[in-house]
Design an enzyme around this catalytic site. Sequence first.
Site, PDB file in Angstrom:
ATOM      1  N   ASN A 196    -117.892  -7.234 -32.333  1.00 35.18           N
ATOM      2  CA  ASN A 196    -117.873  -8.455 -33.037  1.00 35.18           C
ATOM      3  C   ASN A 196    -117.405  -8.321 -34.470  1.00 35.18           C
ATOM      4  O   ASN A 196    -116.831  -9.121 -35.274  1.00 35.18           O
ATOM      5  CB  ASN A 196    -119.569  -9.333 -33.186  1.00 35.18           C
ATOM      6  N   PRO A 220    -116.692   3.233 -30.606  1.00 37.45           N
ATOM      7  CA  PRO A 220    -116.424   1.659 -31.035  1.00 37.45           C
ATOM      8  C   PRO A 220    -116.531   0.842 -29.766  1.00 37.45           C
ATOM      9  O   PRO A 220    -116.550   1.600 -28.541  1.00 37.45           O
ATOM     10  CB  PRO A 220    -115.162   1.729 -31.578  1.00 37.45           C
ATOM     11  N   GLU A 296    -129.978  -1.623 -35.447  1.00 39.24           N
ATOM     12  CA  GLU A 296    -129.644  -2.829 -35.977  1.00 39.24           C
ATOM     13  C   GLU A 296    -129.261  -3.954 -34.740  1.00 39.24           C
ATOM     14  O   GLU A 296    -128.303  -3.805 -34.151  1.00 39.24           O
ATOM     15  CB  GLU A 296    -128.375  -3.059 -36.891  1.00 39.24           C
ATOM     16  N   CYS A 330    -125.155 -11.250 -34.920  1.00 39.97           N
ATOM     17  CA  CYS A 330    -126.455 -11.018 -34.761  1.00 39.97           C
ATOM     18  C   CYS A 330    -127.190 -11.950 -35.761  1.00 39.97           C
ATOM     19  O   CYS A 330    -128.702 -12.199 -35.797  1.00 39.97           O
ATOM     20  CB  CYS A 330    -126.830  -9.584 -34.687  1.00 39.97           C
ATOM     21  N   GLU A 425    -130.800 -15.450 -27.791  1.00 40.33           N
ATOM     22  CA  GLU A 425    -129.661 -15.446 -28.816  1.00 40.33           C
ATOM     23  C   GLU A 425    -128.551 -16.093 -27.890  1.00 40.33           C
ATOM     24  O   GLU A 425    -128.129 -15.236 -26.895  1.00 40.33           O
ATOM     25  CB  GLU A 425    -129.546 -13.924 -29.012  1.00 40.33           C
ATOM     26  N   GLU A 502    -129.208  -0.791 -43.582  1.00 43.33           N
ATOM     27  CA  GLU A 502    -127.772  -0.390 -44.090  1.00 43.33           C
ATOM     28  C   GLU A 502    -127.159  -1.070 -45.509  1.00 43.33           C
ATOM     29  O   GLU A 502    -127.491  -2.255 -45.746  1.00 43.33           O
ATOM     30  CB  GLU A 502    -126.724  -0.954 -42.874  1.00 43.33           C
TER      31      GLU A 502
HETATM   32  C1  SIN Z   1    -123.661  -8.311 -36.951  1.00 42.07           C
HETATM   33  O1  SIN Z   1    -123.587  -9.446 -36.466  1.00 42.07           O
HETATM   34  O2  SIN Z   1    -123.907  -7.437 -36.219  1.00 42.07           O
HETATM   35  C2  SIN Z   1    -123.603  -7.933 -38.476  1.00 42.07           C
HETATM   36  C3  SIN Z   1    -123.302  -9.119 -39.388  1.00 42.07           C
HETATM   37  C4  SIN Z   1    -122.974  -9.005 -40.775  1.00 42.07           C
HETATM   38  O3  SIN Z   1    -122.705  -7.873 -41.069  1.00 42.07           O
HETATM   39  O4  SIN Z   1    -122.915 -10.027 -41.458  1.00 42.07           O
END
Ligand code: SIN
Length: 522
Positions: A196, A220, A296, A330, A425, A502
């Site tokens: 994404n 990746p 994450e 996410c 989700e 992060e």
């Molecule tokens: C993600 O959706 O995994 C990261 C979103 C972001 O860095 O804003």
Amino acid sequence: MIRAAVRTPYIRACLNQTRTPLARKFIMSNATRSFVSSVEIPKLSDSSLFRNGAFINDEWITSDKTFSVVDPATGNEIGKLPEMGAQDTKKAIEAASDAFKTWSQTTGKQRHDLLKKWYDLTMESQSDLATILTWENGKAYAEAKGEIAYGASYFEWFAEEAVRSYGNVIPSHMPNQRFLTIKQPVGVVGIITPWNFPNAMITRKVGAALAAGCTVVIKPGAETPYSALALCELAQRAGIPKGVINVVTTDKSVAEVGTELCTNPIVKKISFTGSTPVGKLLMSQSSGTMKKVSMELGGNAPFIVFDDADVDAAVEGALACKFRGSGQTCVCANRIYVQKGIYPLFASRLAEKVSKFNVGHGFNPDTTHGPLINDKAIEKVKRHLDDAVSKGGELLVGGKHLGGNFFEPAVITGMTSEMAIAGEETFGPIAGIFEFQTEEEVLALANNTEFGLASYFYSRDIGRIWRMAEKLETGMVGANSPILSSCYTPFGGIKESGMGREGSMYGLDDYMNIKYINMGGL
Ligand code: SIN
């Protein structure tokens, strides 16, 4: 009731490409094709950024065994990359381990200079990198350019952090002893990233890892590996030494590659962005060798609008938060809770704005929202929409599958806790709006989830702003603020949304061990 204008004329997929068709299931009806006009894939001004090989020990590796990467807008093949497995992963780990011997001994200033150079080269290639990103991920080109700048900012930030990994001198309770701490790189890091954010999810891990003095093996997303490989090309040009960065490509053997990364004793840390079930699996695999982990993971973000909010700001916020990346992030709002007094106003304004979105090929300049990533994503949004409507939700706008991976962004009102969107989700462009009456009620609803990544609320009551910010059970809270992400601030979740942070002043620590030194006999 507001109905979407027919969105289909805005679709501009590039059907004229003469490429190997359909490596994955991709069905676009003739009806949909008939209103689709051609969009050219822009030519790269620097074609060597498009690398058709994995990257191990500074070499571009090709193979007879390959998998196809496809344009999610058309289903046409972009290229083929090596289908790698455990043996290739081992080689990459060994290369990273050899490189660690010297890379870990470089000074912070040397690592700063190389990361800064990588940042400069990335920004110089912003347009080409965005082209590759849109092509393989589908997001609108302007958004892809934004992601490249966002991604590159982690190189710049961590370049500047590389020279600031301070230890401490601890006041001694013993007259003849002194205590201090130093920070040292953890070692080889296995990095597993999603499709994404094909650029930024890599840079925010690799930037931190390299700044700390670690070396990396990256796996990746199978859908979007070309963005990772373009970054390697630029890393090579920046002069980042052999073996410091390695990329293993795979589609079918992803479990094998993941298992090798998580079980190989040379790898000292796993950093993963992706779903909670996969995160749990990787954590359990990593436990055998007691690796450090950063996870994450999934979210189910509440987006709460109180009666006292600035409704226009809240609507704009919901648009940005819910529909960024066509809802495939996410941290996207997943459950929109609106207080009774402003519910109809908020819902109608949101629906009106959503009806103006243009869904189409990411390279069409009119496109605001590209395709979803694949047919599985389409199936999920359809399931969530059908479920909500079958349980009494009212579809205000959108919600049509336009063929292929194109789906009209939708707004649904009358959402209830029994509906799938309340607990799962969606990872797609459906804004489901729930009504609530009191602050206590909405707080309980918002926290009633195993996830704890991000939450958002809109209010102009300062007392309520503090109460909500403190009581929402998430790693990140947006108070009148719909976008949380930046290199300056800590990104990460609590509960089953994972662990570790992060970016920010904390990001480097996830890639370092603290060593305590006790100097006696003084
Ligand atoms: C993600 O959706 O995994 C990261 C979103 C972001 O860095 O804003």
